[in-house]
Design an enzyme around this catalytic site. Sequence first.
Site: not given
Ligand code: CAA
Length: 258
Positions: A112, A109, A66, A132
Amino acid sequence: MEDYSTILVETHQRVGLIRLNRPEALNALNATILKELNTALQSFDGDEGIGAMVITGDERAFAAGADIKEMADSSAVEMLQRDNISAFDRIMEITKPIIAAVSGWCLGGGNELAMSCDMIIASESAKFGQPEINLGVIPGAGGTQRLTRAVGKAVAMEMVLNNRTLPAREALEHGLVNRVVPVETYLEEALKLAREIADRAPLAVRFGKAAVNRAFESALRDGLAEERSAFYFLFSSQDQKEGMQAFVEKRKPTWQGK
Ligand code: CAA
């Protein structure tokens, strides 16, 4: 065709392909992408020329969850009122098979969403997780339920409580995905599988999907009853007559979807 800003939509013979297209955010699922995804799925579901669908991202990410930036400052009431997650309920109502073609990150998500599809084809680079816990929350779009049904309690607990990530091969071992193929061919493999299913008897495919999914939602006795009535019902279709007649006559059947 609709004008979408966060997805790309194509048709490949009888297969509808939806590409999640927010590469700058690793295809994070915000309100717009979920809305557009649903619109595209519903449109393909109502299109007689389409027999199956594929959802994919890009090589780097299917979807990284998400959209954290969209929800970071939200209150509980705002989250409830926005109710982005209801989009996942609408995916459950799609009657035609959906295959997720997953490469790279498939998190939160995103995972999911993949699990809301009927099958998952993974590239060798796919990585599945529910991170999460790192954000101080838990999965909210079915992760604790669908994941546990797919991989079992032991692995699901580690993924949900301790951010264990499953590389593609492990995801296959634990039954989360159908198969793992090279990065170069994962989308083609998913499209091929979708094309094969799309060429099968449409009514039988529709009832088969509903009956398998029912196994996750009902007691065995209720699931068996639904399966049996669907099985008997299909004997009112022309496709059943054609399919069985073709077997007897040793020829290939021609499906009408009637
Ligand atoms: N939401 C918003 N933006 C996101 C994102 C997310 N879930 N995942 C990645 N991005 C964005 C980053 O912020 C970044 O944007 P900027 O360049 O503007 O900073 C861009 O995408 C590229 O990401 P990274 O620079 O972080 O890329 P990386 O290769 O270094 O890392 C990653 C990759 C490990 C996937 C890391 O991006 C990450 O940890 N993302 C979040 C994953 C996460 O926590 N997902 C769960 C979300 S909560 C959810 O999903 C709830 C539910 O059940 C519905």
